[in-house]
Design a protein around this motif. Structure first.
Motif, PDB file in Angstrom:
ATOM      1  N   LYS A  61      50.941   0.266 -32.477  1.00 24.25           N
ATOM      2  CA  LYS A  61      52.172  -0.407 -32.856  1.00 24.25           C
ATOM      3  C   LYS A  61      52.914   0.484 -33.841  1.00 24.25           C
ATOM      4  O   LYS A  61      52.337   0.903 -34.845  1.00 24.25           O
ATOM      5  N   CYS A  62      54.162   0.793 -33.544  1.00 24.97           N
ATOM      6  CA  CYS A  62      54.938   1.732 -34.354  1.00 24.97           C
ATOM      7  C   CYS A  62      56.226   1.071 -34.822  1.00 24.97           C
ATOM      8  O   CYS A  62      56.893   0.373 -34.045  1.00 24.97           O
ATOM      9  N   ARG A 100      51.417  -9.878 -34.076  1.00 25.80           N
ATOM     10  CA  ARG A 100      51.083  -8.536 -33.608  1.00 25.80           C
ATOM     11  C   ARG A 100      51.699  -7.450 -34.482  1.00 25.80           C
ATOM     12  O   ARG A 100      51.124  -6.375 -34.653  1.00 25.80           O
ATOM     13  N   PHE A 101      52.871  -7.748 -35.052  1.00 28.94           N
ATOM     14  CA  PHE A 101      53.620  -6.697 -35.729  1.00 28.94           C
ATOM     15  C   PHE A 101      53.731  -6.871 -37.244  1.00 28.94           C
ATOM     16  O   PHE A 101      54.304  -6.013 -37.915  1.00 28.94           O
ATOM     17  N   VAL A 124      55.566  -0.133 -28.811  1.00 29.70           N
ATOM     18  CA  VAL A 124      54.128  -0.222 -28.547  1.00 29.70           C
ATOM     19  C   VAL A 124      53.747   0.829 -27.513  1.00 29.70           C
ATOM     20  O   VAL A 124      54.445   1.005 -26.504  1.00 29.70           O
ATOM     21  N   LEU A 158      61.088  -0.611 -33.005  1.00 31.82           N
ATOM     22  CA  LEU A 158      59.720  -1.111 -32.945  1.00 31.82           C
ATOM     23  C   LEU A 158      59.221  -0.817 -31.541  1.00 31.82           C
ATOM     24  O   LEU A 158      59.896  -1.139 -30.555  1.00 31.82           O
ATOM     25  N   SER A 208      46.096  -0.565 -28.304  1.00 33.29           N
ATOM     26  CA  SER A 208      47.474  -0.070 -28.314  1.00 33.29           C
ATOM     27  C   SER A 208      47.842   0.418 -29.701  1.00 33.29           C
ATOM     28  O   SER A 208      47.158   0.122 -30.691  1.00 33.29           O
TER      29      SER A 208
END
Length: 258
Positions: free
Chosen positions: A117-118, A86-87, A126, A124, A115
């Motif tokens: 993702k940052c 996901r990241f 979401v 980190l 969503s």
């Protein structure tokens, strides 16, 4: 494919439909595999790739890696799952900004259709999309004539940026969008419905109060995934790599090494 568009068979909506129909969690990944295996069989030959790299939220489903191995044994190419499916892209974006050492306050925002993702060097996070405020506008559906959906989308993205950079002190930002982008950064279609909105990126930066805050790198989310694949040591010896992101719908990029 199999009588359907690929996104209908290999997507978050497909998984949501299966869950609503009572399919147990451990079976969700397996039900995606016929569509994924069929797509990979076609794509690896069409693009003559020697490896496949996968990322995205669907790859986090229970049992996904085991089901993937079983479904791709006859492909004849290594199929590599990102260590953090996901990241991985958002970490790669942050790496692009910080590799030179000149960016001290960097932030990467990977915009998904479910969503955001940052990632910053410190955190980190979401941000889930609220579909009551930002309903999904599929390609071909009418767009609100007053443009309020674009305003809402800009506020959503800018709100995430403000949350992680409240003092607007960024000196580098990577923004990955889930749509095509032309050379003028005019976006193409996605479920946010902002296609053709020429000032989208400028509007996001202005709403986040980040204008004049340093380097801004804007790219497609599949391109960002390809950057993550480029840094995966397991693929160091491979020259042509098919990169697929499996989320709201599948996205793809081809990574070519010299």
């Amino acid at each position: 494919m199999l009588g359907h568009e690929l996104w209908e068979l290999l997507s978050t909506p497909r998984v949501e439909a299966d869950r609503n129909a009572g399919v147990p969690e451990h079976a969700l990944a397996t039900r995606l595999m016929p569509a994924l295996a069929s797509a990979l069989e076609s794509l690896v030959h069409q693009h003559t790739v020697d490896a496949v790299w996968l990322s995205g939220g669907l790859a986090c489903l229970q049992g996904f890696e085991l089901a993937l191995t079983a479904a791709t044994t006859k492909l004849g190419r290594p199929v590599v799952l990102a260590a953090s499916p996901r990241f991985a892209p958002v970490h790669a974006g942050l790496g692009l900004l910080t590799s030179s050492g000149s960016a001290h306050e960097a932030l990467c925002l990977d915009v998904g259709q479910t969503s955001l993702k940052c990632a910053s060097p410190q955190t980190l996070q979401v941000f889930e999309r609220d579909t009551t405020l930002l309903p999904r506008l599929f390609i071909g559906m009418p767009r609100p004539e007053d443009g309020h959906h674009i305003i809402a989308a800009v506020r959503f993205l800018a709100g995430a940026l403000r949350a992680l950079a409240p003092d607007a002190s960024l000196d580098a930002l990577c923004l990955a969008l889930p749509c095509p982008l032309d050379e003028g950064l005019v976006p193409g279609g996605c479920t946010y419905g902002w296609e053709g909105h020429a000032t989208l990126v400028a509007d996001i930066l202005a709403e986040a109060r980040l204008t004049g805050s340093g380097e801004v790198l804007v790219l497609n989310d599949a391109e960002l995934a390809a950057e993550a694949a480029r840094g995966d040591a397991r693929l160091a010896s491979h020259r042509r790599i098919l990169c697929l992101t499996l989320g709201f719908g599948p996205g793809g990029a081809l990574l070519l090494r010299d």
